[in-house]
Motif scaffolding. Structure first.
Motif, short mmCIF file in Angstrom:
data_model
loop_
_atom_site.label_atom_id
_atom_site.label_comp_id
_atom_site.label_asym_id
_atom_site.label_seq_id
_atom_site.Cartn_x
_atom_site.Cartn_y
_atom_site.Cartn_z
N LEU A 115 -11.31 84.95 132.10
CA LEU A 115 -12.25 85.95 132.57
C LEU A 115 -13.32 86.23 131.52
O LEU A 115 -13.00 86.50 130.36
N VAL A 116 -14.58 86.18 131.94
CA VAL A 116 -15.69 86.47 131.03
C VAL A 116 -16.53 87.65 131.50
O VAL A 116 -17.37 88.16 130.77
N GLY A 117 -16.31 88.12 132.75
CA GLY A 117 -17.09 89.23 133.25
C GLY A 117 -16.67 89.62 134.65
O GLY A 117 -15.67 89.12 135.19
N LEU A 118 -17.45 90.53 135.24
CA LEU A 118 -17.16 91.09 136.55
C LEU A 118 -18.45 91.10 137.37
O LEU A 118 -19.50 91.49 136.86
N VAL A 119 -18.37 90.68 138.62
CA VAL A 119 -19.55 90.64 139.47
C VAL A 119 -20.13 92.04 139.62
O VAL A 119 -19.45 92.96 140.08
N SER A 120 -21.39 92.19 139.23
CA SER A 120 -22.02 93.50 139.22
C SER A 120 -23.32 93.46 140.02
O SER A 120 -23.31 93.63 141.23
N MET A 121 -24.43 93.18 139.35
CA MET A 121 -25.73 93.23 140.01
C MET A 121 -26.42 91.87 139.98
O MET A 121 -26.13 91.03 139.13
N GLY A 122 -27.36 91.67 140.89
CA GLY A 122 -28.13 90.44 140.92
C GLY A 122 -29.44 90.65 141.65
O GLY A 122 -29.59 91.60 142.42
N PRO A 168 -23.57 89.94 135.61
CA PRO A 168 -22.20 90.47 135.61
C PRO A 168 -21.98 91.44 134.45
O PRO A 168 -22.58 91.30 133.38
N ALA A 169 -21.12 92.42 134.69
CA ALA A 169 -20.71 93.31 133.61
C ALA A 169 -19.87 92.52 132.61
O ALA A 169 -19.00 91.74 133.00
N ILE A 196 -22.07 109.21 139.72
CA ILE A 196 -22.12 107.92 140.40
C ILE A 196 -23.59 107.56 140.53
O ILE A 196 -24.33 108.17 141.30
N GLU A 197 -24.02 106.59 139.76
CA GLU A 197 -25.44 106.26 139.71
C GLU A 197 -25.62 104.78 139.40
O GLU A 197 -24.68 104.10 138.99
N MET A 198 -26.84 104.31 139.58
CA MET A 198 -27.20 102.94 139.25
C MET A 198 -28.30 102.95 138.20
O MET A 198 -29.23 103.74 138.31
N PRO A 199 -28.20 102.07 137.21
CA PRO A 199 -27.02 101.24 136.93
C PRO A 199 -25.90 102.07 136.34
O PRO A 199 -26.16 103.04 135.62
N PRO A 200 -24.65 101.74 136.64
CA PRO A 200 -23.53 102.51 136.11
C PRO A 200 -23.34 102.26 134.62
O PRO A 200 -23.82 101.27 134.07
N LYS A 201 -22.63 103.14 133.96
CA LYS A 201 -22.32 102.99 132.54
C LYS A 201 -21.07 102.13 132.40
O LYS A 201 -19.96 102.63 132.35
N GLY A 202 -21.28 100.83 132.36
CA GLY A 202 -20.13 99.92 132.35
C GLY A 202 -19.57 99.81 133.75
O GLY A 202 -18.88 100.71 134.23
N ASP A 203 -19.88 98.74 134.44
CA ASP A 203 -19.61 98.65 135.89
C ASP A 203 -18.18 98.20 136.18
O ASP A 203 -17.95 97.23 136.89
N THR A 216 -12.11 96.48 139.94
CA THR A 216 -13.26 96.24 140.80
C THR A 216 -14.49 96.83 140.11
O THR A 216 -14.40 97.27 138.97
N ALA A 217 -15.62 96.83 140.80
CA ALA A 217 -16.86 97.33 140.20
C ALA A 217 -17.01 98.83 140.45
O ALA A 217 -16.70 99.32 141.54
N LYS A 218 -17.49 99.53 139.44
CA LYS A 218 -17.67 100.98 139.57
C LYS A 218 -18.66 101.34 140.66
O LYS A 218 -18.50 102.34 141.37
N HIS A 219 -19.68 100.51 140.84
CA HIS A 219 -20.70 100.88 141.82
C HIS A 219 -20.23 100.75 143.26
O HIS A 219 -20.94 101.20 144.18
N VAL A 220 -19.03 100.21 143.51
CA VAL A 220 -18.52 100.20 144.88
C VAL A 220 -18.20 101.62 145.33
O VAL A 220 -17.99 101.85 146.53
#
Length: 241
Positions: free
Chosen positions: A201-208, A221-222, A112-119, A61-65
């Motif tokens: 898989l090419v990425g992970l849903v992160s920010m938008g 996406p990350a 835990i911060e935004m943007p994360p270091k590799g989400d 999953t995404a780190k920022h969750v």
């Protein structure tokens, strides 16, 4: 253990959550997180998926969750012994679940911060995988400009997953993907898979965000780089023990 792989022929059916036999296939899951103190529980902390890499299956999953799945005392990417369990659940069949094992990239020194270091949050899986849960494979070659991609996830309060088509338009300064996707509300989809037309898989849903100047939704996406670097280091460390 039954594995469900993506192929071009099955992709459209898979994204609709059905296989050829009409059995439910979960192409995206939901993070259900419980802590020792129940007031911090979150049954939908974000979306998630399973990924196979070098014959091992990981829950992602995404780190920022972690902003939505943490106790007040959690300031870093570490549960501090407060986590009761982290599950990846089917939204359609709640009893179909994967219990996450060790958090591979747990780091008590990383805020835990935004943007994360590799989400990415990368968990081991320590139970048998239920039938009809999609297990993704990494795409090996880079995306081409203008190539179609798809992202999957569960928006908050939605009983159905979404499958959104976008276009790859380049990389960010941090080498994450930039996608042009339809304007929409995608909160809750963080941590879902981003796929090419072949289901790789090419990425992970992160920010938008919505770019008013360009009048289009930009998804970032990350990319796969953080996952590969992290998991290769983890595998190498295990081999040395």
């Amino acid at each position: 253990m039954k594995k469900t792989y993506h192929t071009p022929i099955l992709l459209l059916l898979l994204l609709l959550n059905f296989s050829k036999s009409n059995a439910q296939v979960d192409s995206v899951l939901v993070s259900n997180v419980e802590f020792n103190n129940a007031k911090y529980n979150n049954p939908h902390a974000g979306s998630g998926f399973l990924l196979e890499y070098k014959n091992k299956i990981y829950a992602i999953t995404a780190k920022h969750v972690l902003f939505f799945a943490k106790t007040d005392s959690m300031k870093t990417v570490s549960f501090n012994g407060d986590l009761k369990f982290w599950e990846f659940n089917s939204k359609v069949l709640p009893n179909k679940k994967i219990i996450a094992g060790k958090l591979i990239n747990e780091n008590s020194n990383e805020l835990i911060e935004m943007p994360p270091k590799g989400d990415w949050l990368i968990f081991e899986t320590n139970k048998n995988i239920p039938k009809n849960v999609a297990i993704y494979q990494l795409r090996e070659d880079p995306l081409k400009l203008g190539e179609e991609v798809y992202f999957l996830g569960y928006p908050y309060k939605s009983k159905k997953s979404i499958n959104i088509k976008g276009t790859y338009i380049g990389l960010t300064k941090d080498n994450n993907l930039r996608l042009n996707v339809p304007k929409g509300t995608y909160n809750g989809c963080s941590g879902g898979p981003v796929l090419d037309k072949q289901g790789k898989l090419v990425g992970l849903v992160s920010m938008g965000y919505f770019n008013e100047k360009e009048n289009k939704m930009i998804f970032e996406p990350a990319s796969l780089g953080y996952f590969i670097k992290t998991i290769e280091s983890y595998i190498d460390t295990k081999h040395k023990l």
